[in-house]
Enzyme design. Sequence first.
Site, PDB file in Angstrom:
ATOM      1  N   SER A  93       0.782  -1.193  -0.016  1.00 51.14           N
ATOM      2  CA  SER A  93      -0.103  -0.144   0.048  1.00 51.14           C
ATOM      3  C   SER A  93       0.791   1.315  -0.005  1.00 51.14           C
ATOM      4  O   SER A  93       1.911   1.312   0.563  1.00 51.14           O
ATOM      5  CB  SER A  93      -0.926  -0.027   1.282  1.00 51.14           C
ATOM      6  OG  SER A  93      -1.830  -1.078   1.344  1.00 51.14           O
ATOM      7  N   HIS A 118     -10.796  -3.535  -3.851  1.00 48.21           N
ATOM      8  CA  HIS A 118     -10.893  -4.619  -4.999  1.00 48.21           C
ATOM      9  C   HIS A 118     -12.104  -4.556  -5.558  1.00 48.21           C
ATOM     10  O   HIS A 118     -12.787  -3.456  -5.636  1.00 48.21           O
ATOM     11  CB  HIS A 118     -10.385  -5.859  -4.448  1.00 48.21           C
ATOM     12  CG  HIS A 118      -8.971  -6.002  -3.964  1.00 48.21           C
ATOM     13  ND1 HIS A 118      -7.978  -5.922  -4.815  1.00 48.21           N
ATOM     14  CD2 HIS A 118      -8.369  -6.168  -2.853  1.00 48.21           C
ATOM     15  CE1 HIS A 118      -6.577  -5.983  -4.154  1.00 48.21           C
ATOM     16  NE2 HIS A 118      -7.272  -6.085  -2.986  1.00 48.21           N
ATOM     17  N   THR A 122      -3.665   1.915   2.396  1.00 50.12           N
ATOM     18  CA  THR A 122      -4.069   3.490   1.705  1.00 50.12           C
ATOM     19  C   THR A 122      -5.545   3.729   2.275  1.00 50.12           C
ATOM     20  O   THR A 122      -5.698   4.900   2.504  1.00 50.12           O
ATOM     21  CB  THR A 122      -3.589   3.631   0.419  1.00 50.12           C
ATOM     22  OG1 THR A 122      -2.275   3.001   0.160  1.00 50.12           O
ATOM     23  CG2 THR A 122      -3.672   4.978   0.269  1.00 50.12           C
ATOM     24  N   ALA A 123      -6.223   2.668   1.982  1.00 46.79           N
ATOM     25  CA  ALA A 123      -7.675   2.999   2.160  1.00 46.79           C
ATOM     26  C   ALA A 123      -7.946   3.645   3.371  1.00 46.79           C
ATOM     27  O   ALA A 123      -8.876   4.339   3.784  1.00 46.79           O
ATOM     28  CB  ALA A 123      -8.535   1.774   1.888  1.00 46.79           C
TER      29      ALA A 123
END
Length: 248
Positions: A42, A129, A91-92
């Site tokens: 990430s 995803h 990162t999310a």
Amino acid sequence: MFWALEAGRVETRGLAFEQVVSDIQTLNEWALEGRLEVTAISAGAYPHVAERYLLLPHGASMGDGYGPIVVARQDVDLREVEIVVPGRLTTAYLVLRLALGEPRVRELSFDRILDEVRSGRADAGLLIHEGQLTYADAGLRKLLDLGAWWQTETGLPLPLGVNVARRDLERLDDVSAVLGEAIRVGLEHRDEALAYAERFGRGIDRETADRFVAMYVNELTTGYGERGRQAIEELFRRAGTTVEATYA
């Protein structure tokens, strides 16, 4: 990328590549240990591993006006409910905190989050995803698109995944050149590469896989360019880190 390598479509310069398949949170955790010589991680995890790894100039996944989404069965105040997230190094999760402050969260494997929300075991979930495309089929609604939020805030694409190489890796220039060429060849033979990638999917149909790949494998994947580098730097700045993005 790996289709081109396995299909012998690129000159490997005498290098041998072994494919290791795992989820992004596990790869992030392995990178903390420096376990793999080259790995996807990430973007938000890079500051934690910058002493061990360099950013490769290609292979990034960036959402240009779209990205991970928060879904729920009904409208809720995301600052008041528990949100299931795919890992604190993703990162999310980093961008979720930038958008909402410090929401109450619980970690769960990314591929279980949609069902966790659909079943009522979670109030809301952060989807990465292909769940970004299939959530409505599960009767869920989108409450927040982090890629859209990021673009409104910065005018930049949201860097989600990056490829990195360990700093002690011998022949780093050759490794980078081979992998960069493999990405380009894969994009030039998209149908064959996509058919190969479907082996590692989770049973989604070809149309959904094609749409999802188109979102995150694009010109920014072949090379960051000035806009992509600005996005990385802005992500690190907003995360409050002084780590610089160092490229191989």
